[in-house]
Design a protein around this motif. Structure first.
Motif, PDB file in Angstrom:
ATOM      1  N   ASN A 188       0.825  -1.216   0.000  1.00 35.85           N
ATOM      2  CA  ASN A 188       0.000   0.000   0.000  1.00 35.85           C
ATOM      3  C   ASN A 188       0.855   1.260   0.000  1.00 35.85           C
ATOM      4  O   ASN A 188       0.444   2.292  -0.547  1.00 35.85           O
ATOM      5  CB  ASN A 188      -0.943  -0.005   1.197  1.00 35.85           C
ATOM      6  N   ALA A 189       2.029   1.196   0.599  1.00 35.95           N
ATOM      7  CA  ALA A 189       2.903   2.366   0.604  1.00 35.95           C
ATOM      8  C   ALA A 189       3.390   2.699  -0.807  1.00 35.95           C
ATOM      9  O   ALA A 189       3.564   3.869  -1.160  1.00 35.95           O
ATOM     10  CB  ALA A 189       4.086   2.126   1.522  1.00 35.95           C
ATOM     11  N   LYS A 190       3.591   1.663  -1.622  1.00 34.74           N
ATOM     12  CA  LYS A 190       4.047   1.869  -3.001  1.00 34.74           C
ATOM     13  C   LYS A 190       2.888   1.839  -3.991  1.00 34.74           C
ATOM     14  O   LYS A 190       3.121   1.923  -5.203  1.00 34.74           O
ATOM     15  CB  LYS A 190       5.071   0.799  -3.369  1.00 34.74           C
ATOM     16  N   THR A 191       1.680   1.703  -3.488  1.00 37.53           N
ATOM     17  CA  THR A 191       0.453   1.605  -4.311  1.00 37.53           C
ATOM     18  C   THR A 191       0.653   0.668  -5.489  1.00 37.53           C
ATOM     19  O   THR A 191       0.384   1.016  -6.660  1.00 37.53           O
ATOM     20  CB  THR A 191      -0.026   3.001  -4.790  1.00 37.53           C
ATOM     21  N   SER A 192       1.100  -0.521  -5.146  1.00 35.90           N
ATOM     22  CA  SER A 192       1.385  -1.507  -6.184  1.00 35.90           C
ATOM     23  C   SER A 192       0.930  -2.894  -5.754  1.00 35.90           C
ATOM     24  O   SER A 192       0.869  -3.203  -4.563  1.00 35.90           O
ATOM     25  CB  SER A 192       2.887  -1.553  -6.496  1.00 35.90           C
ATOM     26  N   VAL A 193       0.644  -3.700  -6.756  1.00 43.14           N
ATOM     27  CA  VAL A 193       0.332  -5.103  -6.530  1.00 43.14           C
ATOM     28  C   VAL A 193       1.281  -5.927  -7.388  1.00 43.14           C
ATOM     29  O   VAL A 193       1.694  -5.486  -8.470  1.00 43.14           O
ATOM     30  CB  VAL A 193      -1.144  -5.420  -6.856  1.00 43.14           C
ATOM     31  N   TYR A 194       1.637  -7.095  -6.877  1.00 39.55           N
ATOM     32  CA  TYR A 194       2.646  -7.917  -7.527  1.00 39.55           C
ATOM     33  C   TYR A 194       2.129  -9.334  -7.763  1.00 39.55           C
ATOM     34  O   TYR A 194       1.327  -9.834  -6.979  1.00 39.55           O
ATOM     35  CB  TYR A 194       3.905  -7.982  -6.671  1.00 39.55           C
ATOM     36  N   LEU A 195       2.626  -9.939  -8.815  1.00 42.49           N
ATOM     37  CA  LEU A 195       2.335 -11.353  -9.084  1.00 42.49           C
ATOM     38  C   LEU A 195       3.668 -12.060  -9.269  1.00 42.49           C
ATOM     39  O   LEU A 195       4.349 -11.843 -10.268  1.00 42.49           O
ATOM     40  CB  LEU A 195       1.463 -11.509 -10.324  1.00 42.49           C
ATOM     41  N   GLN A 196       4.035 -12.865  -8.283  1.00 49.37           N
ATOM     42  CA  GLN A 196       5.244 -13.654  -8.372  1.00 49.37           C
ATOM     43  C   GLN A 196       4.898 -14.988  -9.021  1.00 49.37           C
ATOM     44  O   GLN A 196       4.056 -15.728  -8.512  1.00 49.37           O
ATOM     45  CB  GLN A 196       5.850 -13.884  -6.985  1.00 49.37           C
ATOM     46  N   MET A 197       5.551 -15.280 -10.130  1.00 51.78           N
ATOM     47  CA  MET A 197       5.244 -16.478 -10.894  1.00 51.78           C
ATOM     48  C   MET A 197       6.469 -17.381 -10.916  1.00 51.78           C
ATOM     49  O   MET A 197       7.509 -17.001 -11.454  1.00 51.78           O
ATOM     50  CB  MET A 197       4.834 -16.098 -12.311  1.00 51.78           C
ATOM     51  N   ASN A 198       6.333 -18.540 -10.314  1.00 53.00           N
ATOM     52  CA  ASN A 198       7.417 -19.522 -10.266  1.00 53.00           C
ATOM     53  C   ASN A 198       7.031 -20.778 -11.046  1.00 53.00           C
ATOM     54  O   ASN A 198       5.856 -20.998 -11.337  1.00 53.00           O
ATOM     55  CB  ASN A 198       7.728 -19.887  -8.821  1.00 53.00           C
ATOM     56  N   SER A 199       8.022 -21.582 -11.339  1.00 54.07           N
ATOM     57  CA  SER A 199       7.798 -22.852 -12.061  1.00 54.07           C
ATOM     58  C   SER A 199       6.919 -22.629 -13.281  1.00 54.07           C
ATOM     59  O   SER A 199       5.940 -23.350 -13.505  1.00 54.07           O
ATOM     60  CB  SER A 199       7.152 -23.881 -11.119  1.00 54.07           C
ATOM     61  N   LEU A 200       7.278 -21.651 -14.058  1.00 53.32           N
ATOM     62  CA  LEU A 200       6.453 -21.282 -15.209  1.00 53.32           C
ATOM     63  C   LEU A 200       6.412 -22.396 -16.247  1.00 53.32           C
ATOM     64  O   LEU A 200       7.397 -23.130 -16.445  1.00 53.32           O
ATOM     65  CB  LEU A 200       6.970 -19.989 -15.826  1.00 53.32           C
ATOM     66  N   LYS A 201       5.264 -22.485 -16.896  1.00 53.50           N
ATOM     67  CA  LYS A 201       5.023 -23.497 -17.925  1.00 53.50           C
ATOM     68  C   LYS A 201       4.673 -22.801 -19.234  1.00 53.50           C
ATOM     69  O   LYS A 201       4.168 -21.674 -19.220  1.00 53.50           O
ATOM     70  CB  LYS A 201       3.851 -24.394 -17.506  1.00 53.50           C
ATOM     71  N   PRO A 202       4.884 -23.483 -20.354  1.00 56.73           N
ATOM     72  CA  PRO A 202       4.505 -22.870 -21.643  1.00 56.73           C
ATOM     73  C   PRO A 202       3.041 -22.440 -21.685  1.00 56.73           C
ATOM     74  O   PRO A 202       2.709 -21.423 -22.309  1.00 56.73           O
ATOM     75  CB  PRO A 202       4.805 -23.986 -22.648  1.00 56.73           C
ATOM     76  N   GLU A 203       2.187 -23.162 -20.986  1.00 55.44           N
ATOM     77  CA  GLU A 203       0.759 -22.797 -20.999  1.00 55.44           C
ATOM     78  C   GLU A 203       0.455 -21.539 -20.181  1.00 55.44           C
ATOM     79  O   GLU A 203      -0.680 -21.051 -20.192  1.00 55.44           O
ATOM     80  CB  GLU A 203      -0.098 -23.961 -20.494  1.00 55.44           C
ATOM     81  N   ASP A 204       1.443 -21.011 -19.489  1.00 55.74           N
ATOM     82  CA  ASP A 204       1.275 -19.726 -18.803  1.00 55.74           C
ATOM     83  C   ASP A 204       1.484 -18.545 -19.751  1.00 55.74           C
ATOM     84  O   ASP A 204       1.267 -17.391 -19.367  1.00 55.74           O
ATOM     85  CB  ASP A 204       2.268 -19.601 -17.642  1.00 55.74           C
ATOM     86  N   THR A 205       1.905 -18.826 -20.967  1.00 54.81           N
ATOM     87  CA  THR A 205       2.112 -17.767 -21.948  1.00 54.81           C
ATOM     88  C   THR A 205       0.817 -17.032 -22.227  1.00 54.81           C
ATOM     89  O   THR A 205      -0.200 -17.640 -22.569  1.00 54.81           O
ATOM     90  CB  THR A 205       2.666 -18.358 -23.261  1.00 54.81           C
TER      91      THR A 205
END
Length: 128
Positions: free
Chosen positions: A74-91
């Motif tokens: 909230n201090a940086k007014t940002s939201v994050y999505l950490q994506m690990n173990s990515l797969k081709p279907e995440d494209t």
């Protein structure tokens, strides 16, 4: 006027990680619930993850559970999505979304129709 700007997309090999960021401006960030959606070519935009405005509740699509995490600063007014173990279907093109949630501090919005504000998206490509 709410504005959302995503960043952090790119090309990564299968098994790798990326962290997407969404910068929010224009209103009080701490009154908005946030979400991430994605859209692959020829497919409908689908839900990926969401977080309540309080930050203590989140929800994930089954396809990303255990691999993706969502957080907000909230201090940086940002939201994050950490994506690990990515797969081709995440494209896909990944979109940040925001919805006013003044009266619902712990509510998590998971449906596309519930969100009024959208970013332009950031492309994520996972090579096999």
């Amino acid at each position: 006027q709410v504005q959302l700007v995503e960043s952090g997309g790119g090309l990564v090999q299968a098994g790798g990680s990326l962290r997407l960021s969404c910068a929010f401006s224009g209103r009080a960030f701490n009154t908005y619930a946030m979400g991430w959606f994605r859209q692959a070519p020829g497919k409908e935009r689908e839900f990926v993850a969401a977080i309540s405005r309080s930050g203590d509740r989140s929800h994930f699509a089954d396809s990303v559970k255990g691999r993706f995490t969502i957080s907000r600063d909230n201090a940086k007014t940002s939201v994050y999505l950490q994506m690990n173990s990515l797969k081709p279907e995440d494209t896909a093109n990944y979109y940040c979304a925001a919805e006013s949630s003044i009266l619902r501090s712990t509510y998590v919005y998971t449906r596309r129709i519930e969100y009024d504000h959208w970013g332009q998206g950031t492309q994520v490509t996972v090579s096999s």
